[in-house]
Motif scaffolding. Sequence first.
Motif, short mmCIF file in Angstrom:
data_model
loop_
_atom_site.label_atom_id
_atom_site.label_comp_id
_atom_site.label_asym_id
_atom_site.label_seq_id
_atom_site.Cartn_x
_atom_site.Cartn_y
_atom_site.Cartn_z
N VAL A 73 63.20 63.67 119.95
CA VAL A 73 64.22 62.89 119.26
C VAL A 73 64.11 63.27 117.78
O VAL A 73 63.08 63.07 117.15
N THR A 74 65.18 63.87 117.25
CA THR A 74 65.15 64.46 115.91
C THR A 74 66.40 64.04 115.13
O THR A 74 67.26 64.86 114.83
N ASP A 75 66.47 62.77 114.83
CA ASP A 75 67.63 62.27 114.10
C ASP A 75 67.64 62.81 112.67
O ASP A 75 66.63 63.28 112.14
N HIS A 76 68.81 62.73 112.05
CA HIS A 76 68.97 63.21 110.68
C HIS A 76 68.20 62.35 109.70
O HIS A 76 68.20 61.12 109.78
N ALA A 77 67.55 63.00 108.76
CA ALA A 77 66.83 62.29 107.69
C ALA A 77 67.84 61.72 106.68
O ALA A 77 69.02 62.11 106.67
N PRO A 78 67.39 60.82 105.79
CA PRO A 78 68.32 60.05 104.94
C PRO A 78 69.15 60.86 103.96
O PRO A 78 70.18 60.36 103.48
N GLY A 79 68.74 62.08 103.64
CA GLY A 79 69.47 62.86 102.64
C GLY A 79 70.91 63.18 103.01
O GLY A 79 71.70 63.56 102.14
N LEU A 80 71.25 63.02 104.29
CA LEU A 80 72.64 63.28 104.69
C LEU A 80 73.59 62.24 104.14
O LEU A 80 74.79 62.47 104.06
N GLY A 81 73.05 61.08 103.74
CA GLY A 81 73.88 60.11 103.04
C GLY A 81 74.04 58.79 103.77
O GLY A 81 73.80 58.69 104.97
N ILE A 82 74.44 57.78 103.03
CA ILE A 82 74.68 56.45 103.59
C ILE A 82 75.76 56.55 104.66
O ILE A 82 76.78 57.21 104.50
N GLY A 83 75.51 55.88 105.77
CA GLY A 83 76.46 55.91 106.87
C GLY A 83 76.26 57.05 107.83
O GLY A 83 77.01 57.19 108.80
N GLU A 84 75.23 57.87 107.60
CA GLU A 84 74.96 58.99 108.49
C GLU A 84 73.63 58.84 109.23
O GLU A 84 73.43 59.44 110.28
N THR A 85 72.70 58.07 108.69
CA THR A 85 71.38 57.98 109.31
C THR A 85 70.67 56.71 108.85
O THR A 85 71.10 56.04 107.91
N PHE A 86 69.55 56.40 109.51
CA PHE A 86 68.73 55.25 109.14
C PHE A 86 67.75 55.65 108.03
O PHE A 86 67.53 56.82 107.78
N PRO A 87 67.12 54.66 107.35
CA PRO A 87 66.19 54.99 106.26
C PRO A 87 64.90 55.59 106.77
O PRO A 87 64.62 55.62 107.97
N LYS A 88 64.05 56.04 105.82
CA LYS A 88 62.83 56.76 106.19
C LYS A 88 61.87 55.91 107.02
O LYS A 88 61.07 56.45 107.79
#
Length: 240
Positions: free
Chosen positions: A39-54
Amino acid sequence: MLEAKIDTHTHTIASIHAYSTLMENIQIAKKKSLTGLAVTDHAPGLGIGETFPKSYFGNMRKAIPEVVDGLRIIKGVEANVMDHDGNLDLPTSTFEKLDLVIASCHEKVVKPATIKEHDKIWENIAKNPWVDIIGHSGNGNYDFSHEKIIKLFKEYDKIVEINSSSFPYRKNARKNCRDIALLCKKYRVKVTISSDAHFATDIGNFTESLNMLEDIQFPQELIVNRNLDTLLEALPKIKK
């Protein structure tokens, strides 16, 4: 015949723009006779609304069992390359808590530039000891000096991803992935085959990658996710 039994790049609803839960992904992985799932979700740098926080990533090892319904779960992240110096969007303290780190360039985060600047990205990523896998390396928007950088990935023992979802969607991905795979074959660089699934039914969809690798007679022994033992051997952070 080439095969891969673990999907090393998948997303859940934690990536926001993906559409399935981890349990739904696990169920499909089981149906497709996979033995492991990263499971390799996107890290937060993709922006608000794209992923969960660290904190989402820092809690994975504690919260998610090592094995679910007989399937080995590998806790990871698709980290974003943030600039042309190859900086990533999570701290070392988070990477230390994960089994697997993919480093990827996304157009929303780091602007495509020149081959020279892209080479600089991958030169620095190659030297980053926390990065295991080079994400969707065939993306034509981030063309790089293939031979020079593939040799560097060999030197620093990085795994090059052959990303099946890139083939129809990313610029020149079919040609680039083939060229990159031929160089990995030439220099004995390890690769992983992935779906980059954003919906459960795409888990384990390696068709594009496998067909291309079969066509160039790629050595099975260089595919780290051909079985669970070979993947665990290639990822030193994972608890054996």
